[in-house]
Design an enzyme around this catalytic site. Sequence first.
Site, mmCIF file in Angstrom:
data_model
loop_
_atom_site.group_PDB
_atom_site.id
_atom_site.type_symbol
_atom_site.label_atom_id
_atom_site.label_comp_id
_atom_site.label_asym_id
_atom_site.label_seq_id
_atom_site.Cartn_x
_atom_site.Cartn_y
_atom_site.Cartn_z
ATOM 1 N N ALA A 170 3.119 -1.311 4.125
ATOM 2 C CA ALA A 170 3.364 -0.018 3.494
ATOM 3 C C ALA A 170 4.777 0.500 3.783
ATOM 4 O O ALA A 170 5.671 0.411 2.938
ATOM 5 C CB ALA A 170 2.326 1.000 3.963
ATOM 6 N N SER A 171 4.988 1.022 4.997
ATOM 7 C CA SER A 171 6.226 1.764 5.267
ATOM 8 C C SER A 171 7.484 0.934 5.063
ATOM 9 O O SER A 171 8.519 1.471 4.667
ATOM 10 C CB SER A 171 6.195 2.334 6.697
ATOM 11 O OG SER A 171 5.951 1.318 7.638
ATOM 12 N N ASN A 190 0.850 -1.187 0.000
ATOM 13 C CA ASN A 190 0.000 0.000 0.000
ATOM 14 C C ASN A 190 0.892 1.244 0.000
ATOM 15 O O ASN A 190 1.645 1.466 0.951
ATOM 16 C CB ASN A 190 -0.893 -0.043 1.257
ATOM 17 C CG ASN A 190 -1.795 1.156 1.382
ATOM 18 O OD1 ASN A 190 -1.859 1.991 0.474
ATOM 19 N ND2 ASN A 190 -2.495 1.261 2.499
ATOM 20 N N PHE A 191 0.820 2.022 -1.058
ATOM 21 C CA PHE A 191 1.670 3.216 -1.153
ATOM 22 C C PHE A 191 1.161 4.346 -0.253
ATOM 23 O O PHE A 191 1.836 5.353 -0.071
ATOM 24 C CB PHE A 191 1.715 3.742 -2.592
ATOM 25 C CG PHE A 191 2.401 2.840 -3.600
ATOM 26 C CD1 PHE A 191 2.849 1.570 -3.264
ATOM 27 C CD2 PHE A 191 2.599 3.271 -4.902
ATOM 28 C CE1 PHE A 191 3.475 0.742 -4.200
ATOM 29 C CE2 PHE A 191 3.232 2.462 -5.855
ATOM 30 C CZ PHE A 191 3.670 1.196 -5.501
ATOM 31 N N ILE A 241 0.304 0.042 13.246
ATOM 32 C CA ILE A 241 0.503 0.502 11.871
ATOM 33 C C ILE A 241 1.591 1.578 11.817
ATOM 34 O O ILE A 241 1.586 2.519 12.605
ATOM 35 C CB ILE A 241 -0.825 1.037 11.271
ATOM 36 C CG1 ILE A 241 -1.795 -0.122 11.054
ATOM 37 C CG2 ILE A 241 -0.569 1.786 9.971
ATOM 38 C CD1 ILE A 241 -3.154 0.283 10.515
ATOM 39 N N GLU A 286 -5.403 -5.568 10.754
ATOM 40 C CA GLU A 286 -4.291 -4.652 11.061
ATOM 41 C C GLU A 286 -4.602 -3.885 12.344
ATOM 42 O O GLU A 286 -5.387 -2.924 12.303
ATOM 43 C CB GLU A 286 -4.118 -3.613 9.937
ATOM 44 C CG GLU A 286 -3.810 -4.174 8.586
ATOM 45 C CD GLU A 286 -3.339 -3.083 7.614
ATOM 46 O OE1 GLU A 286 -2.362 -3.341 6.930
ATOM 47 O OE2 GLU A 286 -3.938 -2.000 7.571
ATOM 48 N N GLY A 343 3.392 -3.027 10.747
ATOM 49 C CA GLY A 343 4.773 -3.191 11.214
ATOM 50 C C GLY A 343 5.573 -4.266 10.501
ATOM 51 O O GLY A 343 6.703 -4.565 10.910
ATOM 52 N N HIS A 349 -9.892 0.801 5.168
ATOM 53 C CA HIS A 349 -8.557 0.867 5.768
ATOM 54 C C HIS A 349 -8.645 1.671 7.069
ATOM 55 O O HIS A 349 -9.491 2.560 7.215
ATOM 56 C CB HIS A 349 -7.564 1.511 4.795
ATOM 57 C CG HIS A 349 -6.146 1.374 5.259
ATOM 58 N ND1 HIS A 349 -5.574 2.241 6.170
ATOM 59 C CD2 HIS A 349 -5.209 0.438 4.982
ATOM 60 C CE1 HIS A 349 -4.327 1.852 6.418
ATOM 61 N NE2 HIS A 349 -4.079 0.753 5.703
#
Length: 225
Positions: free
Chosen positions: A205-206, A12-13, A149, A144, A184, A96
Amino acid sequence: MTELRTPVIIINFKAYSEAEGPKAIKLARICAGVAEETGVNIAVCPPIVELGKIARTVRIPVLSQHLDPMMPGSATGWATPSMVAASGAVGTLLNHAEHHMMLADIRQAVEMCRTAGLISVVCTDSASSSGAAAFFSPDFVAVEPPELIGGDTSVTDANPEVVKGAVDTVRRVNDNVAVLCGAGIKTGEDVRSALDLGTDGVLLASGVVKHKDPRQALRDLVSRI
Ligand code: G3P
């Protein structure tokens, strides 16, 4: 419906500046490159303004980060299932943690995705909400815990119980719904743990988007599948 093969890693950007404009295409190409070189199923969720361009550029599945359960027509500023499908995307995230939806809207969006031939991935925050989401028969539920997150501790370490609980609850409600987990997740070890807990893949994502070397991060993420 287009198939999203599992195990799958969905990137996920979000709305990170690292994925704005041409940077989103560059990142999607990196994801596609690692999918091709390793044979692992990788899908991407770019910002909605880049959806069509990226869907026409890469040959891996492209999903929207969100859509609205609205019909084509008088719906200024909304993203309809019909327009998401027409963009070339194959599916969407729904609900989300950073884009909550009302329960009735989730249900309607899942139904409209089915009609439009789009894969639906409903995000949840607990085992019980995962079970509730499974009643709508989406293609995927992605659990999630919000507090994890964007952090550095994987849900698979910090709260394996919620992952296992979501898998068990969803299986009891509807065995056709695949389960992902996220929050995470950064390493191949985290992905392995997620699969060992019974999931069909991960949503993250990150760990990729904000990594200084996204290609290296992805290679590590797929290394234990
Ligand atoms: O959609 C994935 C996301 O919410 C998890 O984010 O940065 O913890 O991988 P992150």
